[in-house]
Design an enzyme around this catalytic site. Structure first.
Site, short mmCIF file in Angstrom:
data_model
loop_
_atom_site.label_atom_id
_atom_site.label_comp_id
_atom_site.label_asym_id
_atom_site.label_seq_id
_atom_site.Cartn_x
_atom_site.Cartn_y
_atom_site.Cartn_z
N GLY A 47 0.78 -1.24 0.00
CA GLY A 47 0.00 0.00 0.00
C GLY A 47 0.81 1.28 0.00
N SER B 275 -4.07 -9.72 -13.16
CA SER B 275 -3.66 -8.88 -14.30
C SER B 275 -4.27 -9.44 -15.58
CB SER B 275 -2.13 -8.91 -14.43
OG SER B 275 -1.74 -8.37 -15.67
N TYR C 13 4.99 -14.30 -15.11
CA TYR C 13 3.96 -13.41 -14.54
C TYR C 13 2.55 -13.90 -14.93
CZ TYR C 13 1.91 -8.76 -13.51
OH TYR C 13 1.17 -7.70 -13.03
N ALA D 259 1.60 -17.00 -12.87
CA ALA D 259 1.25 -16.66 -11.49
C ALA D 259 -0.11 -15.98 -11.43
CB ALA D 259 2.32 -15.76 -10.90
N1 LIG Z 1 0.88 -1.40 -13.28
C1 LIG Z 1 0.24 -2.22 -14.09
O1 LIG Z 1 0.17 -1.99 -15.31
C2 LIG Z 1 -0.45 -3.45 -13.56
C3 LIG Z 1 -1.29 -4.15 -14.41
C4 LIG Z 1 -1.94 -5.27 -13.97
C5 LIG Z 1 -1.75 -5.70 -12.68
N2 LIG Z 1 -0.92 -5.03 -11.85
C6 LIG Z 1 -0.77 -5.56 -10.48
O2 LIG Z 1 -1.16 -4.57 -9.57
C7 LIG Z 1 -0.46 -4.76 -8.34
C8 LIG Z 1 0.19 -3.44 -7.93
O3 LIG Z 1 1.15 -3.08 -8.92
P1 LIG Z 1 1.63 -1.59 -9.19
O4 LIG Z 1 1.38 -1.31 -10.60
O5 LIG Z 1 1.11 -0.68 -8.16
O6 LIG Z 1 3.20 -1.81 -9.04
P2 LIG Z 1 4.33 -1.08 -8.26
O7 LIG Z 1 4.11 0.39 -8.23
O8 LIG Z 1 5.57 -1.64 -8.84
O9 LIG Z 1 4.15 -1.64 -6.78
C9 LIG Z 1 4.37 -2.98 -6.46
C10 LIG Z 1 3.87 -3.18 -5.07
O10 LIG Z 1 4.08 -4.54 -4.68
C11 LIG Z 1 4.87 -4.59 -3.51
N3 LIG Z 1 5.80 -5.70 -3.59
C12 LIG Z 1 6.60 -6.06 -4.63
N4 LIG Z 1 7.33 -7.14 -4.32
C13 LIG Z 1 6.98 -7.47 -3.05
C14 LIG Z 1 7.38 -8.49 -2.15
N5 LIG Z 1 8.32 -9.41 -2.48
N6 LIG Z 1 6.82 -8.53 -0.93
C15 LIG Z 1 5.91 -7.61 -0.56
N7 LIG Z 1 5.48 -6.62 -1.36
C16 LIG Z 1 6.01 -6.56 -2.58
C17 LIG Z 1 5.59 -3.25 -3.43
O11 LIG Z 1 5.80 -2.92 -2.08
P3 LIG Z 1 7.11 -2.15 -1.51
O12 LIG Z 1 6.57 -0.92 -0.87
O13 LIG Z 1 7.67 -3.07 -0.51
O14 LIG Z 1 8.04 -1.90 -2.66
C18 LIG Z 1 4.60 -2.30 -4.07
O15 LIG Z 1 3.67 -1.82 -3.14
C19 LIG Z 1 0.54 -5.88 -8.58
O16 LIG Z 1 0.02 -7.09 -8.10
C20 LIG Z 1 0.65 -5.91 -10.10
O17 LIG Z 1 1.04 -7.18 -10.57
C21 LIG Z 1 -0.26 -3.90 -12.25
#
Ligand SMILES: NC(=O)c1ccc[n+]([C@@H]2O[C@H](COP(=O)([O-])OP(=O)(O)OC[C@H]3O[C@@H](n4cnc5c(N)ncnc54)[C@H](OP(=O)(O)O)[C@@H]3O)[C@@H](O)[C@H]2O)c1
Length: 229
Positions: free
Chosen positions: A13, A128, A141, A144
């Site tokens: 978050g 996703s 990815y 998963a």
């Molecule tokens: N951006 C896109 O286009 C997109 C599209 C489809 C789905 N998603 C999904 O949406 C979700 C959020 O992604 P986002 O776009 O907001 O990405 P982001 O800005 O890269 O953030 C990734 C988040 O996941 C956490 N994280 C990563 N590795 C982790 C680990 N080993 N243990 C605990 N926390 C971990 C990070 O926490 P820290 O504060 O610890 O870094 C961060 O809050 C993800 O599940 C991603 O796969 C994203």
């Protein structure tokens, strides 16, 4: 009966989509705790947690003690690492699966007693569109994220709480900053709405599914501006 003020945990978050979800929940008067791997002291409401080696039972215990229970858990944290199958070393491939699937399995398992006790428990997994449609360089990815959907549907049938899945399309966050100009242009061209989504747009859909959609369980909500059409 659920508490008057709902209580939520959001993983990941501190930034990106997770941060927008925390803010949307807080705006609605939900008491929220969120995780980050390295929360800074000024991050009120943050609990340290790493999906790869965190103690899920301990995290849920900490959240329940802070909030007095849990009504909603949004498993948003996730890792992306790309590379064509011959290029991505197997240990990196499996780490992506481990973070996104094993990490969320353990958290969902640990959270169920609290969600059942809520009487109106809701679990949301952030998957996703890559798990639905695939993408070159994304076998890990995609594996998963699609497995998370099967997991959620089975859990919806056995758990006694609502379990749903959000499948975002391409969103402007740290996760997509590494995309090259050409890849970005092709994604935008394929997207019916002609742009990337914002974290806030994804957050509104997440909170709808987790909090408002009380007759939805086992549902997958695609929020992708039409990329998968
Ligand atoms: N951006 C896109 O286009 C997109 C599209 C489809 C789905 N998603 C999904 O949406 C979700 C959020 O992604 P986002 O776009 O907001 O990405 P982001 O800005 O890269 O953030 C990734 C988040 O996941 C956490 N994280 C990563 N590795 C982790 C680990 N080993 N243990 C605990 N926390 C971990 C990070 O926490 P820290 O504060 O610890 O870094 C961060 O809050 C993800 O599940 C991603 O796969 C994203």
């Amino acid at each position: 009966m659920g508490a008057t003020r709902r209580r939520a945990l959001v993983t990941g978050g501190a930034r990106g989509i997770g941060r927008a979800i925390v803010s949307e929940l807080a705006d609605r008067g939900v008491d929220v705790v969120f995780t980050s791997r390295k929360p800074s002291p000024e991050m009120a409401g943050a609990e340290p947690y790493d999906l790869l080696d965190g103690d899920a039972e301990d995290l849920i215990g900490r959240c329940v003690r802070r909030l007095g229970g849990l009504d909603t858990v949004i498993l948003n944290a996730g890792e992306w690492a790309g590379g064509r199958i011959e290029q991505l070393p197997p240990q990196d491939w499996w780490r992506v699966v481990e973070t996104n699937l094993r990490g969320n399995h353990l958290l969902a398992r640990a959270a169920l007693p609290a969600l059942r006790a809520s009487g109106a428990g809701s679990l949301l997994l952030v998957s996703s569109v890559i798990g639905q449609a695939g993408f070159p360089g994304d076998t890990a990815y995609a594996s998963a994220k699609s497995a998370m959907t099967g997991f959620a549907r089975a859990l919806a049938k056995e758990s006694g709480v609502r379990v749903n899945v959000l499948a975002p399309g391409f969103v402007d966050t740290d996760m997509t900053t590494g995309l090259g100009e050409r890849a970005r242009r092709r994604i935008v061209e394929r997207t019916v709405l002609g742009r990337f989504g914002t974290a806030e747009e994804i957050a509104r859909a997440a909170v709808f599914l987790a909090e408002d959609a009380t007759f939805c369980t086992g549902a997958v909500l695609t929020v992708d501006g039409g990329w998968t059409l």
